[in-house]
Design a protein around this motif. Structure first.
Motif, short mmCIF file in Angstrom:
data_model
loop_
_atom_site.label_atom_id
_atom_site.label_comp_id
_atom_site.label_asym_id
_atom_site.label_seq_id
_atom_site.Cartn_x
_atom_site.Cartn_y
_atom_site.Cartn_z
N ALA A 89 10.68 17.39 72.82
CA ALA A 89 11.67 18.45 72.93
C ALA A 89 13.00 17.90 73.43
CB ALA A 89 11.16 19.54 73.88
N VAL A 90 12.95 17.13 74.50
CA VAL A 90 14.19 16.59 75.05
C VAL A 90 14.86 15.65 74.04
CG1 VAL A 90 15.16 15.14 76.88
CG2 VAL A 90 13.39 16.83 77.42
N CYS A 91 14.05 14.78 73.42
CA CYS A 91 14.63 13.84 72.46
C CYS A 91 15.22 14.56 71.26
CB CYS A 91 13.56 12.84 71.99
SG CYS A 91 13.06 11.70 73.28
N ALA A 92 14.55 15.63 70.83
CA ALA A 92 15.07 16.36 69.68
C ALA A 92 16.43 16.97 70.01
CB ALA A 92 14.08 17.44 69.25
N ILE A 93 16.56 17.50 71.22
CA ILE A 93 17.84 18.09 71.61
C ILE A 93 18.92 17.02 71.61
CG2 ILE A 93 19.08 19.15 73.54
CD1 ILE A 93 16.42 20.50 74.31
N MET A 94 18.61 15.85 72.17
CA MET A 94 19.60 14.77 72.18
C MET A 94 19.98 14.37 70.77
SD MET A 94 20.50 14.11 75.19
CE MET A 94 21.67 12.94 74.54
N TYR A 95 18.97 14.31 69.90
CA TYR A 95 19.26 13.87 68.54
C TYR A 95 20.16 14.86 67.83
CZ TYR A 95 18.50 11.88 63.94
OH TYR A 95 18.68 11.29 62.71
N VAL A 96 19.85 16.14 68.02
CA VAL A 96 20.68 17.17 67.39
C VAL A 96 22.12 17.07 67.90
CG1 VAL A 96 21.08 19.65 67.31
CG2 VAL A 96 18.80 18.74 66.86
N ALA A 97 22.25 16.81 69.20
CA ALA A 97 23.60 16.67 69.75
C ALA A 97 24.35 15.53 69.07
CB ALA A 97 23.52 16.43 71.26
#
Lengths: 203, 653, 325
Positions: free
Chosen positions: C31-39
């Motif tokens: 979840a955290v990595c996905a948010i960073m990636y989207v950013a």
């Protein structure tokens, strides 16, 4: 060049040799010193890593290496710093006759050191095939022998070159100065190796 | 024979010194070019080619050789993917498959990735820094030959069916004397020695060149970010390669003469191998990645029409990544049962290293935001890099956690991770860089349409090949298996990976076809086709053998953008002998005039002698002593001046 | 060659405490990595799509290439902070999971020693009463819900014990002893596989883990403690003779018979195992014939030699082996 130029300063008056970090070969030598030093550092780390597994060191009640040959070697190599420093100063001063006198002395000292080194190998009281302790002790001594052998050979070649007219070249004097620097490194690096081979097993 | 009279000779030399011709306002333009060419050209023909010390020629050799190894390693991958396309296949048997993945990994890591980065640096750095040669050009030549011979030895052994089969990191005791009889493992270990000596020599060359041979006025704070990246990388090589050299030497010694470094029954330790190898192995991947960040910085600057945002932050990020990289290695050993408390440190360090990389990424994106991006092929590769590498970086954060790593270690999740960071993080920028500098190197532009097609093929093919591997790992597929059973759900990810791998293979072929076609028929390139800012674009495409007619002076980070009309230069260097200018380390003030060596066959001969020593020492320890003699003779002849007569100014022959 | 338990070689099996903790933590990380990636992607796309009038962009053509949008400076600091905080949060989550794993493993009620060999697993159940220690191979039975500590050793090279649906892996390193504690939470059969390259047949070093509720587990242990079944008919007797008097006995142990070799797997209850040759093939008569007749052609490089039995010897041996339940 394809685009027009604007001339600024003229560098023709710059020298073509200087001692110390201005010399390009100084950087080459420092680079190799760092490489070799770090390689030795890793052997030291392996030594302590293997030692950490053992209840006693040398393991299993084996005898540590005899002190005589190694200590003689250490004394002689430390003494060799005296002519070494003399040569280094002579190089900086451009005193070619002094260099020509003293370099064969360094070559001779090197030969004596090799003879003592032979006795050292003989007095380790262990073979390289006998435990990892034996392997790492032999590795330390063998690597340092290679180290000193290559520097001794460099010194031989340089000594021969300094007998020719090229000895008066500024760059050859820089080479001599740097060779002395490297010799310092050879005995400085020997000191921790000496401790690891001869004294740590006695602690 | 009259004894040598130094004072009389000094007077002669002083007279001759006055007659030396130097560059300047009286000798410039075409007349200067002709004389410089005469001094700097090497002899024509085969011997001249073998004796070259021209960094551009050596750099091109490195790049071509590395790309050939890329193709060979890639072909092995395609064979493996065919075998793994379906469960329980027998196209390739177990023993042969183990050789394939060993050769694939070793070729890619030791014979392609590091050498190609070195090769580009060797070509580019002197041009970018405004000088005529690298430091120690003969050492540079030697380092190429050592690399070539190591690669030939490894592949020769493979073709002769004595190639290694122990994996590219050769864990003991599998690679030791008891479980790997014969010479396969020794071949692997000695290939390490060749390539490690080559890399260390190149690293010393790069450090000396970057610190001492920059153009006047190019202070460290004005140095291109690519040069900073290569400086950090060269220092990293110097500190990390000794570890693998030591480990491989200990392995050969265990195998050949019965030492016990890794023999648990004689108080040795198998984890010693792992510590030593990974102490090198982790920095190694940053040695491959950081030059690529240098490429990205350069390409982003040129194609967004502005310098990279926050230069000091990028420099600090490069340096801190280089340092932190040395503190992570135990994360390869989370399953070996070391104390968990110790592991926590390595989890923290492995996560921390993401911060400087994350900052670099911000800086590039900020540059795009603030500039006007032009989506030409090099820039497409940069975009592909960001999209792909960040996935790999994030999967790296995942496996930095011990509980997560214990499930994922040694599975295809890891295979996915490292291909994402290596191909996404290094190969994509490399392809962009090769496209970008192709005009400078060859004098022609690469074909734009083929370039765009090639980019999309490799970008999409890569995702198809490697994204499913994350799932294969999570579904229970370990690494280094020549087959897997049906019914585990592994069929679909493996089939997709195989298809994707072939798309990647085709796109590499397309890139090579584009390069070859463009080399012969491409649009001729002007000296600065991209409108870039750094000094290599101030000379013709391709550059003359002496690089710069006059050594340029630099007054900003983007010299060609800030001095568009006239390039400031210094004068006074010798014209009829090879000479370059050395400057001080930080402020780049002119310091010394340094003679540049003439072409010489001794680097090749020394490499042959050393190569014979290394290869024969696989068979007998005495070869070390005996083989040292010809090597010593060759190295002495290399150093020994051709004439024992003094020149008015030094000549290195 | 499919096994009905093969759906349980996946990290999504969620069948053991270790694997369960993994899935929770993995979800958090994802979840955290996905948010960073989207950013990152949003920033990238924003930068590429942003339309600026020619004179306004901070580029060399407008002479403003040395200027930066002040928002970027704030952005850099914010980005660094977010990345740093995100990583710290993930690191903390990771450490908490570590602690939870350690707690769950805290009081093992059962200890098994698994010794890795090229390419099979030697299994020994330890008991305080020596008459209750049990030796088997390639298949482990463990009780449901009870922490079982597995001590890991190796006789040759480095292997790795990995049953993904139960827990993470741990290496078996010659000269060292490591261990892993598993707490199974579902009574099904799992497949595991060696996860450290260990030589030519690394791909075929699998193991079966059978999780039983405690009473059934105890029954299994009792059954395993019995010596091998005695031959009951002439064919089986002939096979018994071959197995205990010829080469088989030099490597294999069959409890209650003269066969006492320690080099290969214990065969006392061989036929009750679900696979042959460490997960390579399901246990069946046909597969037994193939394996005993010519192991080298099925698993080339395996340490079991192809002996070249006469056909009648082969029939007899297979008949005997099938009685070893």
């Amino acid at each position: 060049m394809i685009r027009p130029v604007r001339f600024t300063e003229d560098v023709a008056a710059l020298p073509t040799h200087k001692f110390g970090p201005s010399s390009l070969t100084w950087w080459g030598i420092i680079g190799f010193m760092v490489i070799e030093g770090f390689a030795f550092g890793l052997v030291f780390a392996a030594y302590f890593f293997l030692m950490g597994h053992e209840a006693s060191w040398p393991p299993g009640g084996r005898a540590p290496p005899n002190l005589l040959a190694g200590t003689l070697f250490t004394i002689l190599i430390l003494l060799s710093e005296i002519p070494n420093t003399r040569i280094k100063l002579a190089a900086r001063e451009g005193d070619v006759p002094a260099i020509r006198r003293l370099m064969p002395l360094m070559v001779g000292i090197g030969l004596v050191l090799f003879v003592i080194r032979g006795f050292e190998f003989n007095s380790l009281n262990i073979l390289w095939t006998d435990t990892a302790y034996g392997s790492v002790i032999w590795a330390l001594l063998l690597l340092h022998t290679t180290h000193i052998l290559t520097d001794w050979y460099d010194t031989v070649v340089l000594a021969m070159l300094m007998r020719t007219p090229l000895a008066y070249e500024g760059r050859r004097l820089v080479d001599t100065d740097e060779n002395c620097l490297y010799w310092r490194y050879v005995w400085l690096l020997w000191l921790p190796i000496y401790l690891l081979i001869y004294w740590v097993p006695r602690l | 024979m009259t004894p040598y009279d130094p004072r009389a000779d000094e007077q002669r030399l002083a007279r001759e010194r006055k007659k030396i011709v130097r560059d300047g306002p009286d000798l410039t333009g075409a007349r200067l070019a002709t004389r410089l060419e005469r001094a700097w050209n090497r002899p024509p023909g085969l011997l001249g080619w073998l004796a070259t010390v021209d960094h551009k020629e050596i750099g091109r050799r490195y790049i071509v050789t590395a790309l050939i190894f890329l193709a060979l390693g890639g072909a092995l991958a395609l064979v493996m993917r065919l075998q793994l396309a379906r469960p329980d296949q027998d196209l390739v048997g177990a023993a042969r498959f183990n050789e394939l993945f060993t050769m694939h990994g070793s070729t890619m890591m030791f014979l392609f990735a590091v050498p190609v980065m070195e090769g580009v640096a060797v070509y580019l750095i002197p041009l970018m820094l405004g000088t005529r040669s690298t430091a120690f050009p003969r050492l540079n030549a030697f380092s190429y030959y050592m690399y070539l011979f190591g690669g030939l030895m490894l592949w020769g052994a493979f073709v002769l069916n004595v190639g290694p089969d122990i994996g590219w990191f050769a864990y003991t005791p599998l690679s030791g004397p008891q479980f790997s009889p014969g010479k396969r493992a020794d071949v692997w270990a000695q290939m390490i020695t060749f390539t490690e000596i080559s890399a260390l020599a190149a690293a010393v060359v790069l450090v000396a060149t970057i610190l001492k041979c920059r153009a006047p006025g190019m202070t460290l704070a004005r140095m291109p970010l690519y040069a900073w990246a290569m400086l950090v990388v060269a220092v990293m090589i110097i500190f990390s390669m000794p570890a693998v050299a030591l480990a491989s030497s200990m392995l050969i010694s265990d195998r050949l003469v019965g030492t016990n470094f890794f023999n648990a029954w004689e108080h040795g330790d198998n984890l010693l191998w792992q510590h030593l190898f990974w102490f090198f192995g982790h920095p190694e991947v940053y040695i491959i990645f950081l030059p690529a960040t240098g490429f990205v910085s350069v390409i982003v600057e040129t194609f967004c029409r502005r310098p990279v945002f926050a230069y000091p932050v990028v420099v600090l990020a490069l340096i801190s990544t280089g340092i932190l990289a040395f503190g992570l290695w135990v994360h390869h050993m989370f399953a070996t049962g070391l104390p968990r408390v110790g592991y926590s440190f390595y989890t923290a360090a492995s996560m921390t290293v993401a911060i400087p990389t994350g900052l670099q990424i911000f800086c590039w994106l900020a540059t795009m935001w603030d500039g006007r991006p032009r989506l030409q092929v090099p820039m497409l590769y940069v975009i592909g890099f960001i999209v792909t590498f960040v996935i790999g970086g994030l999967s790296g954060v995942i496996i930095a956690s011990v509980p997560l790593d214990l499930e994922l270690h040694d599975t295809y999740f890891i295979v996915a991770h490292f291909h994402y960071v290596l191909i996404g993080g290094a190969v994509f920028p490399l392809l962009g860089a090769l496209t970008y500098w192709f005009p400078k190197i060859t004098g022609r532009m690469m074909d734009d349409t083929l370039g765009k097609i090639g980019f999309w093929m490799i970008f999409l093919g890569f995702q198809l090949a490697f994204f499913p591997m994350h799932f294969a790992g999570l579904l229970g597929m370990p690494r280094r298996v020549y087959t897997y059973p049906a019914g585990l759900g592994l069929e679909l990810p493996n089939l997709l990976s195989t298809i994707g791998a072939f798309v990647v293979g085709a796109s590499v072929v397309l890139f090579v076809v584009n390069a070859l076609w463009s080399y012969f028929r491409g649009v001729p390139a002007p000296d600065n086709p991209w409108g870039a800012s750094s000094l290599e674009w101030a000379v013709s495409s391709p550059p003359p053998v002496y690089n710069f007619q006059h050594i340029p002076v630099v007054e900003s980070r983007t010299p060609l953008w800030d001095e568009p009309d006239e390039l400031p230069v210094v004068t006074g260097l010798r014209v009829d002998e090879k000479e370059m200018l050395m400057t001080t380390v930080v402020a780049a003030a002119p310091d010394l005039r340094e003679p540049v060596p003439l072409p010489s066959l001794w680097p090749l001969i020394s490499a042959i002698a050393t190569g014979v020593l290394f290869i024969s020492s696989i068979f007998s320890p005495w070869a070390v002593a005996v083989g040292a003699i010809p090597a010593a003779i060759a190295l002495t002849a290399w150093f020994w001046p051709k004439e024992l007569k003094r020149h008015p100014e030094p000549v290195l022959s | 060659m499919s096994f009905d338990y093969q759906k349980y070689q996946s990290a999504f099996g969620n069948a053991g405490v270790g694997n369960h903790q993994f899935l929770v933590l993995f979800a958090i990380f994802l979840a955290v990595c996905a948010i960073m990636y989207v950013a990152v992607i949003l920033f990238l796309v924003g930068g590429l799509l942003r339309r600026r009038r020619a004179g306004e962009a901070n580029v060399v053509e407008s002479g403003r290439h040395l200027r930066s949008d002040p928002l970027m400076r704030t952005g850099l600091i914010a980005w660094g902070a977010v990345v740093g905080i995100g990583l710290v949060a993930l690191a903390i989550a990771s450490f908490i999971t570590d602690r939870l794993d350690a707690q769950a493993a805290a009081q093992p009620k059962l200890t098994i020693t698994v010794t890795g060999n090229q390419w099979w697993w030697d299994v020994q159940y330890n008991a305080s009463d020596p008459s209750k220690t049990l030796r088997t191979a390639n298949e482990i039975h463990v009780p449901l819900g009870i922490p079982t500590r597995i001590i890991l050793r190796s006789n040759d090279v480095i292997h790795s014990f990995w049953v993904p649906s139960l827990a993470g892996k741990e290496d078996l390193i010659p000269g060292r002893e490591t261990d892993i504690t598993i707490v199974p939470q579902r009574a099904v059969i799992f497949r595991g596989q060696c996860a450290e390259f260990c030589g030519v047949q690394h791909a075929h070093m699998a193991l079966v883990v059978d999780v039983d509720p405690y009473p059934e587990f105890v029954n299994w242990w009792q059954r395993e403690l019995r010596p091998a079944a005695a031959p009951t008919n002439p064919l089986v007797l002939a096979g018994y003779r071959v197995a205990t008097q010829r080469q088989c006995a030099s490597c294999h142990t069959i409890a209650g018979t003269p066969a006492g070799g320690n080099v290969g797997p214990d065969l006392t209850h061989f036929a009750s195992r679900r696979s042959i040759a460490a997960g390579m093939m399901p246990m069946s008569e046909g597969n037994l014939y193939g394996w005993v007749a010519d192991p080298q052609s099925i698993k080339p490089g395996t340490k079991m030699p192809t002996i070249g039995l006469e056909p009648d010897e082969l029939h007899a041996v297979v008949a005997y082996l099938e009685t070893l339940k």
